[in-house]
Write a protein that holds these residues in place. Structure first.
Motif, short mmCIF file in Angstrom:
data_model
loop_
_atom_site.label_atom_id
_atom_site.label_comp_id
_atom_site.label_asym_id
_atom_site.label_seq_id
_atom_site.Cartn_x
_atom_site.Cartn_y
_atom_site.Cartn_z
N SER A 122 -45.61 -73.90 -47.10
CA SER A 122 -46.56 -72.82 -46.70
C SER A 122 -44.97 -72.13 -48.49
O SER A 122 -44.84 -72.15 -49.30
CB SER A 122 -46.07 -71.68 -46.11
N ILE A 123 -45.55 -70.88 -48.59
CA ILE A 123 -44.60 -69.86 -49.76
C ILE A 123 -43.62 -70.38 -49.61
O ILE A 123 -42.67 -69.70 -49.01
CB ILE A 123 -45.18 -68.24 -49.75
N SER A 146 -45.06 -77.33 -42.27
CA SER A 146 -43.53 -75.78 -42.27
C SER A 146 -44.55 -74.86 -42.96
O SER A 146 -44.26 -74.22 -44.22
CB SER A 146 -42.74 -76.36 -42.81
N ASP A 147 -45.43 -73.97 -41.94
CA ASP A 147 -45.51 -72.62 -42.43
C ASP A 147 -45.75 -71.72 -41.00
O ASP A 147 -46.50 -70.73 -41.35
CB ASP A 147 -47.46 -73.07 -42.59
N PHE A 148 -44.64 -71.69 -40.29
CA PHE A 148 -43.93 -70.72 -39.86
C PHE A 148 -45.05 -70.66 -38.74
O PHE A 148 -45.03 -69.57 -37.44
CB PHE A 148 -43.52 -69.62 -40.57
N GLY A 149 -45.58 -71.44 -38.41
CA GLY A 149 -47.05 -71.63 -37.21
C GLY A 149 -48.08 -71.04 -37.76
O GLY A 149 -48.94 -70.97 -36.69
N GLN A 204 -39.86 -69.00 -47.18
CA GLN A 204 -38.53 -70.01 -47.60
C GLN A 204 -38.53 -70.53 -48.80
O GLN A 204 -38.67 -70.78 -50.09
CB GLN A 204 -39.46 -72.15 -48.20
N THR A 205 -37.07 -70.73 -48.65
CA THR A 205 -36.41 -71.32 -49.80
C THR A 205 -36.77 -72.31 -49.99
O THR A 205 -37.11 -73.59 -49.96
CB THR A 205 -34.91 -71.12 -49.44
N ALA A 206 -36.39 -73.30 -51.22
CA ALA A 206 -36.69 -74.76 -51.88
C ALA A 206 -35.91 -75.22 -51.24
O ALA A 206 -35.96 -76.51 -51.21
CB ALA A 206 -36.54 -74.69 -53.65
N ALA A 207 -34.13 -74.66 -50.89
CA ALA A 207 -33.23 -75.92 -50.31
C ALA A 207 -33.96 -76.32 -48.98
O ALA A 207 -33.80 -77.12 -48.07
CB ALA A 207 -32.21 -74.77 -50.08
N GLU A 208 -34.54 -75.23 -48.11
CA GLU A 208 -35.08 -75.93 -46.44
C GLU A 208 -36.44 -76.58 -46.75
O GLU A 208 -36.27 -76.98 -46.09
CB GLU A 208 -35.53 -73.96 -46.49
N ALA A 235 -43.94 -59.90 -56.17
CA ALA A 235 -44.69 -60.16 -54.46
C ALA A 235 -42.85 -60.61 -53.57
O ALA A 235 -44.16 -61.34 -52.72
CB ALA A 235 -45.60 -61.89 -54.40
N PHE A 236 -42.29 -61.56 -54.51
CA PHE A 236 -41.09 -61.05 -53.58
C PHE A 236 -39.64 -60.30 -53.27
O PHE A 236 -38.76 -60.83 -52.18
CB PHE A 236 -40.35 -62.71 -54.22
#
Length: 273
Positions: free
Chosen positions: A210-211, A261-264, A234-238, A225-226
């Motif tokens: 996701s974002i 990977s979108d936190f559900g 998410q971070t790019a590293a994640e 927005a951040f």
């Protein structure tokens, strides 16, 4: 296309945190990463290098690519455009020639294209540009990389392809038709390719986050927005950590799938009940 080597010690981990104790069995292997100049591509290159992978980095932005290479060990810098077949062919040849083999390809190159526009306001050239980078680029890279991946798999029985898609392949936001359509196409491209390559020792998987806080996302949504987002980020590293696992032999049974990977969020019903 230009090439140049870079040699510096790998950083401890892409996000500065200590490495975990899980041996991903990647030390001494090789990988080509596209879109490696920034965002998820850069984070993936750094994460793989931290695991001892010798990396070749491909992107159009040579100066930013060199910054990525500075955090890797003996990285090969390849300046080229994934939508240009001649440049792709030359880049893959240079990567195989320098690394000696190719155990993995990670396709991170991507663009968002027009955001916030309905299809009646989108020019055909802009639509084609999104698909050229996000889908055809992966096709070109893998078309030329497959002989090297097959050769590596014949020796180690393990080679891997990971494609960077998005949760926009399965859900949609207004004004993002070209991007959503291209990422859905990329997911199915990966699934179909895994079927074609079944039994070859080459696995093909997709990561669909996701974002993610990247320069591209900030350009689309605005940096403000951040600052205090009302949505999980998410971070790019994640995301890179997911990619590294799918590249590794530890995931040898995982093939033809998409890691969402979108936190559900995609699992949730819109029903008020």
């Amino acid at each position: 296309m230009t090439t140049s080597p870079s040699s510096r010690a790998a950083i401890p981990a892409p996000d500065g945190s200590p490495k975990d104790d899980m041996d991903l069995q990647l030390d001494g292997t090789t990988a080509l990463i596209t879109g490696a100049a920034s965002g998820i591509g850069r984070a993936t290159a750094l994460a793989l290098a931290t695991e001892g992978v010798r990396v070749a980095l491909l992107d159009r932005d040579g100066s930013a690519l060199k910054e990525t290479a500075n955090g890797c060990r003996d990285a090969l810098v390849l300046v080229g455009d994934v939508t240009d077949e001649d440049q792709v062919a030359a880049a893959v040849d240079a990567a195989v020639g320098s690394l000696g083999r190719l155990d993995a390809v990670v396709c991170c190159a991507g663009i968002s294209g027009p955001v916030g526009s309905g299809i009646e306001d989108i020019e055909l050239a802009d639509w084609n540009a999104v698909f050229a980078v996000n889908v055809t680029g992966a096709f070109l890279v893998l078309t030329h990389a497959l002989p090297a991946l097959r050769a590596a798999a014949s020796v180690s029985s393990s080679a891997s392809v990971v494609l960077l898609a998005s949760d926009s392949a399965v859900v949609a936001s207004p004004g993002m038709v070209p991007y959503c359509a291209s990422k859905a196409a990329l997911v199915q491209f990966g699934r179909a390719l895994s079927v074609d390559l079944a039994g070859s020792g080459i696995r093909v998987n997709t990561v669909a986050p996701s974002i993610v806080d990247t320069p591209m996302s900030r350009g689309d949504l605005g940096s403000a927005a951040f600052d205090d987002p009302g949505f999980p980020v998410q971070t790019a590293a994640e995301v890179a950590a997911h990619v590294v696992y799918l590249v590794s032999p530890r995931s040898r049974a995982v093939n033809g799938t998409t890691l969402l990977s979108d936190f559900g969020y995609a699992a949730r019903s819109g029903s008020p009940a």
